[in-house]
Design a protein around this motif. Structure first.
Motif, PDB file in Angstrom:
ATOM      1  N   ARG A 215       0.820  -1.220   0.000  1.00  0.00           N
ATOM      2  CA  ARG A 215       0.000   0.000   0.000  1.00  0.00           C
ATOM      3  C   ARG A 215       0.847   1.260   0.000  1.00  0.00           C
ATOM      4  NH1 ARG A 215      -4.255  -1.433   4.526  1.00  0.00           N
ATOM      5  NH2 ARG A 215      -5.055  -3.271   3.497  1.00  0.00           N
ATOM      6  N   PHE A 216       0.264   2.275  -0.598  1.00  0.00           N
ATOM      7  CA  PHE A 216       0.864   3.592  -0.509  1.00  0.00           C
ATOM      8  C   PHE A 216       0.652   4.119   0.903  1.00  0.00           C
ATOM      9  CE2 PHE A 216      -0.283   3.122  -4.986  1.00  0.00           C
ATOM     10  CZ  PHE A 216       0.925   3.415  -5.572  1.00  0.00           C
ATOM     11  N   ASP A 217       1.593   4.865   1.447  1.00  0.00           N
ATOM     12  CA  ASP A 217       1.454   5.418   2.795  1.00  0.00           C
ATOM     13  C   ASP A 217       0.158   6.209   2.926  1.00  0.00           C
ATOM     14  OD1 ASP A 217       3.714   4.413   3.984  1.00  0.00           O
ATOM     15  OD2 ASP A 217       4.951   6.152   3.523  1.00  0.00           O
ATOM     16  N   GLY A 218      -0.551   5.939   4.004  1.00  0.00           N
ATOM     17  CA  GLY A 218      -1.755   6.693   4.336  1.00  0.00           C
ATOM     18  C   GLY A 218      -2.926   6.450   3.413  1.00  0.00           C
ATOM     19  N   SER A 219      -2.840   5.465   2.540  1.00  0.00           N
ATOM     20  CA  SER A 219      -3.943   5.240   1.612  1.00  0.00           C
ATOM     21  C   SER A 219      -4.804   4.069   2.059  1.00  0.00           C
ATOM     22  CB  SER A 219      -3.407   5.000   0.199  1.00  0.00           C
ATOM     23  OG  SER A 219      -2.746   3.772   0.135  1.00  0.00           O
ATOM     24  N   SER A 220      -5.915   3.930   1.390  1.00  0.00           N
ATOM     25  CA  SER A 220      -6.836   2.848   1.701  1.00  0.00           C
ATOM     26  C   SER A 220      -6.376   1.558   1.031  1.00  0.00           C
ATOM     27  CB  SER A 220      -8.229   3.229   1.201  1.00  0.00           C
ATOM     28  OG  SER A 220      -8.291   3.070  -0.206  1.00  0.00           O
ATOM     29  N   PRO A 221      -7.024   0.437   1.366  1.00  0.00           N
ATOM     30  CA  PRO A 221      -6.698  -0.826   0.702  1.00  0.00           C
ATOM     31  C   PRO A 221      -6.979  -0.796  -0.797  1.00  0.00           C
ATOM     32  CG  PRO A 221      -7.986  -1.226   2.682  1.00  0.00           C
ATOM     33  CD  PRO A 221      -7.976   0.259   2.457  1.00  0.00           C
ATOM     34  N   SER A 222      -7.663   0.232  -1.285  1.00  0.00           N
ATOM     35  CA  SER A 222      -8.005   0.285  -2.708  1.00  0.00           C
ATOM     36  C   SER A 222      -6.816   0.642  -3.587  1.00  0.00           C
ATOM     37  CB  SER A 222      -9.134   1.288  -2.945  1.00  0.00           C
ATOM     38  OG  SER A 222      -8.674   2.601  -2.704  1.00  0.00           O
ATOM     39  N   GLU A 223      -5.787   1.285  -3.038  1.00  0.00           N
ATOM     40  CA  GLU A 223      -4.653   1.726  -3.843  1.00  0.00           C
ATOM     41  C   GLU A 223      -3.381   1.034  -3.380  1.00  0.00           C
ATOM     42  OE1 GLU A 223      -5.946   6.226  -4.900  1.00  0.00           O
ATOM     43  OE2 GLU A 223      -5.154   5.864  -2.895  1.00  0.00           O
ATOM     44  N   ASN A 224      -2.780   0.279  -4.290  1.00  0.00           N
ATOM     45  CA  ASN A 224      -1.562  -0.422  -3.931  1.00  0.00           C
ATOM     46  C   ASN A 224      -0.730  -0.736  -5.160  1.00  0.00           C
ATOM     47  OD1 ASN A 224      -2.328  -3.208  -4.924  1.00  0.00           O
ATOM     48  ND2 ASN A 224      -4.008  -2.810  -3.504  1.00  0.00           N
ATOM     49  N   ALA A 225       0.505  -1.126  -4.908  1.00  0.00           N
ATOM     50  CA  ALA A 225       1.396  -1.608  -5.951  1.00  0.00           C
ATOM     51  C   ALA A 225       1.393  -3.129  -5.865  1.00  0.00           C
ATOM     52  CB  ALA A 225       2.798  -1.050  -5.732  1.00  0.00           C
ATOM     53  N   HIS A 226       1.087  -3.791  -6.963  1.00  0.00           N
ATOM     54  CA  HIS A 226       0.961  -5.242  -6.985  1.00  0.00           C
ATOM     55  C   HIS A 226       2.025  -5.824  -7.914  1.00  0.00           C
ATOM     56  CE1 HIS A 226      -1.732  -8.969  -7.910  1.00  0.00           C
ATOM     57  NE2 HIS A 226      -0.726  -9.264  -7.133  1.00  0.00           N
ATOM     58  N   THR A 227       2.827  -6.707  -7.374  1.00  0.00           N
ATOM     59  CA  THR A 227       3.863  -7.382  -8.146  1.00  0.00           C
ATOM     60  C   THR A 227       3.551  -8.870  -8.196  1.00  0.00           C
ATOM     61  OG1 THR A 227       5.454  -5.768  -7.315  1.00  0.00           O
ATOM     62  CG2 THR A 227       6.356  -7.723  -8.360  1.00  0.00           C
ATOM     63  N   THR A 228       3.687  -9.471  -9.371  1.00  0.00           N
ATOM     64  CA  THR A 228       3.401 -10.887  -9.560  1.00  0.00           C
ATOM     65  C   THR A 228       4.589 -11.577 -10.201  1.00  0.00           C
ATOM     66  OG1 THR A 228       1.036 -10.474  -9.853  1.00  0.00           O
ATOM     67  CG2 THR A 228       1.883 -12.548 -10.715  1.00  0.00           C
ATOM     68  N   ILE A 229       4.892 -12.768  -9.702  1.00  0.00           N
ATOM     69  CA  ILE A 229       5.881 -13.652 -10.308  1.00  0.00           C
ATOM     70  C   ILE A 229       5.129 -14.920 -10.701  1.00  0.00           C
ATOM     71  CG2 ILE A 229       7.957 -15.045  -9.920  1.00  0.00           C
ATOM     72  CD1 ILE A 229       8.722 -13.024  -7.713  1.00  0.00           C
TER      73      ILE A 229
ATOM     74  N   ASP B 227     -12.741  -1.364   4.441  1.00  0.00           N
ATOM     75  CA  ASP B 227     -12.879  -2.247   5.594  1.00  0.00           C
ATOM     76  C   ASP B 227     -11.805  -3.331   5.507  1.00  0.00           C
ATOM     77  OD1 ASP B 227     -13.607  -4.115   7.559  1.00  0.00           O
ATOM     78  OD2 ASP B 227     -15.754  -3.735   7.272  1.00  0.00           O
ATOM     79  N   GLU B 228     -10.814  -3.229   6.371  1.00  0.00           N
ATOM     80  CA  GLU B 228      -9.677  -4.159   6.366  1.00  0.00           C
ATOM     81  C   GLU B 228     -10.102  -5.619   6.466  1.00  0.00           C
ATOM     82  OE1 GLU B 228      -6.407  -3.629   6.007  1.00  0.00           O
ATOM     83  OE2 GLU B 228      -6.639  -1.474   5.838  1.00  0.00           O
TER      84      GLU B 228
ATOM     85  N   THR C 207     -10.260 -15.476   8.615  1.00  0.00           N
ATOM     86  CA  THR C 207     -11.589 -15.314   9.199  1.00  0.00           C
ATOM     87  C   THR C 207     -12.313 -16.654   9.335  1.00  0.00           C
ATOM     88  OG1 THR C 207     -11.755 -13.093   8.261  1.00  0.00           O
ATOM     89  CG2 THR C 207     -13.820 -14.147   8.883  1.00  0.00           C
ATOM     90  N   THR C 208     -12.902 -16.890  10.499  1.00  0.00           N
ATOM     91  CA  THR C 208     -13.700 -18.096  10.722  1.00  0.00           C
ATOM     92  C   THR C 208     -15.130 -17.838  10.249  1.00  0.00           C
ATOM     93  OG1 THR C 208     -14.446 -17.442  12.927  1.00  0.00           O
ATOM     94  CG2 THR C 208     -12.334 -18.636  12.780  1.00  0.00           C
ATOM     95  N   SER C 209     -15.906 -18.890  10.115  1.00  0.00           N
ATOM     96  CA  SER C 209     -17.305 -18.718   9.704  1.00  0.00           C
ATOM     97  C   SER C 209     -18.081 -17.917  10.741  1.00  0.00           C
ATOM     98  CB  SER C 209     -17.968 -20.069   9.440  1.00  0.00           C
ATOM     99  OG  SER C 209     -17.901 -20.877  10.578  1.00  0.00           O
ATOM    100  N   GLN C 210     -17.774 -18.118  12.025  1.00  0.00           N
ATOM    101  CA  GLN C 210     -18.448 -17.366  13.087  1.00  0.00           C
ATOM    102  C   GLN C 210     -18.081 -15.877  13.003  1.00  0.00           C
ATOM    103  OE1 GLN C 210     -17.445 -18.599  17.074  1.00  0.00           O
ATOM    104  NE2 GLN C 210     -19.304 -17.689  17.935  1.00  0.00           N
ATOM    105  N   GLN C 211     -16.821 -15.572  12.766  1.00  0.00           N
ATOM    106  CA  GLN C 211     -16.404 -14.177  12.616  1.00  0.00           C
ATOM    107  C   GLN C 211     -17.069 -13.540  11.400  1.00  0.00           C
ATOM    108  OE1 GLN C 211     -12.204 -15.061  12.511  1.00  0.00           O
ATOM    109  NE2 GLN C 211     -11.866 -14.207  14.561  1.00  0.00           N
ATOM    110  N   LEU C 212     -17.177 -14.303  10.307  1.00  0.00           N
ATOM    111  CA  LEU C 212     -17.824 -13.776   9.096  1.00  0.00           C
ATOM    112  C   LEU C 212     -19.276 -13.429   9.387  1.00  0.00           C
ATOM    113  CD1 LEU C 212     -17.788 -13.060   6.101  1.00  0.00           C
ATOM    114  CD2 LEU C 212     -18.371 -15.458   5.622  1.00  0.00           C
ATOM    115  N   THR C 213     -19.983 -14.295  10.093  1.00  0.00           N
ATOM    116  CA  THR C 213     -21.377 -14.014  10.453  1.00  0.00           C
ATOM    117  C   THR C 213     -21.470 -12.714  11.241  1.00  0.00           C
ATOM    118  OG1 THR C 213     -21.951 -16.353  10.449  1.00  0.00           O
ATOM    119  CG2 THR C 213     -23.398 -14.879  11.701  1.00  0.00           C
ATOM    120  N   HIS C 214     -20.577 -12.526  12.202  1.00  0.00           N
ATOM    121  CA  HIS C 214     -20.561 -11.307  13.004  1.00  0.00           C
ATOM    122  C   HIS C 214     -20.299 -10.069  12.129  1.00  0.00           C
ATOM    123  CE1 HIS C 214     -20.017  -8.736  16.484  1.00  0.00           C
ATOM    124  NE2 HIS C 214     -18.861  -8.351  15.982  1.00  0.00           N
ATOM    125  N   ILE C 215     -19.351 -10.179  11.210  1.00  0.00           N
ATOM    126  CA  ILE C 215     -19.026  -9.056  10.314  1.00  0.00           C
ATOM    127  C   ILE C 215     -20.228  -8.722   9.440  1.00  0.00           C
ATOM    128  CG2 ILE C 215     -17.620  -8.346   8.334  1.00  0.00           C
ATOM    129  CD1 ILE C 215     -15.341 -10.102   9.571  1.00  0.00           C
TER     130      ILE C 215
END
Length: 180
Positions: free
Chosen positions: A68-82, A154-155, A165-173
């Motif tokens: 991620r870029f500093d101070g940015s949301s999860p929507s903006e990032n640098a993605h590298t693939t091998i 939302d992280e 994430t567990t199924s119980q945690q997902l239900t809560h979210i």
């Protein structure tokens, strides 16, 4: 500068995405691409090992990293693939990881791609839509689906977090968003 680190973007693809919760997968175009994806988020790293299967095509194996870029949301990032061979994938797959699996439906809309992810395993019932905004950074005006709730910042809905994430945690979210 990324998370306090000075690095080069020479090999990275810049991503700008928005993500949404949706109630269920809807009918897409006549011939959407359908991918089966297995992700392994390697414990203690920022690395993701991915296996992608698509009918009629060879299986694709990747090792990726999103920064991620500093101070940015999860929507903006640098993605590298091998890209990896099957043997290289198997070697990395021995490392401890948090896993998830999903079916991804890809539908082009207005020159951009809309991806619908239907999760399996303990995350069964979770359906997300992801729109790549491209370099323009704008949302397409026409959507073939109702985008119920935006969860871009939302992280808990990032791949690395969902893999833990567990199924119980997902239900809560999902209860916190009042969507099932």
């Amino acid at each position: 500068m990324f998370n306090g680190e000075s690095i080069s973007l020479k090999y990275a693809l810049i991503e700008n995405e928005r993500r949404f919760l949706i109630r269920n997968r809807i009918a897409m175009s006549n011939n959407p691409r359908c991918l089966f994806i297995q992700d392994r988020y390697l414990v203690g790293t920022r690395l993701r090992l991915r296996r992608v299967e698509e009918s009629g095509l060879p299986t694709v194996f990747k090792l990726g990293q999103k920064i991620r870029f500093d101070g940015s949301s999860p929507s903006e990032n640098a993605h590298t693939t091998i890209y990896l061979s099957a043997k290289e994938f198997d070697l990395f797959a021995r490392l401890p990881a948090n896993e998830l699996e999903k079916v991804r439906w890809i539908n082009p809309i207005g020159g951009q791609n809309l991806a619908i992810d239907e999760f399996g395993g303990r995350l069964t019932g979770l359906v997300l839509a992801e729109v790549d905004l491209g370099t323009a950074g704008t949302m397409p005006s026409n959507f073939p689906i109702e985008l119920n709730v935006e969860i871009t910042n939302d992280e808990r809905f990032t791949g690395g977090e969902l893999a833990k994430t567990t199924s119980q945690q997902l239900t809560h979210i999902l209860d916190s968003y009042d969507i099932h």
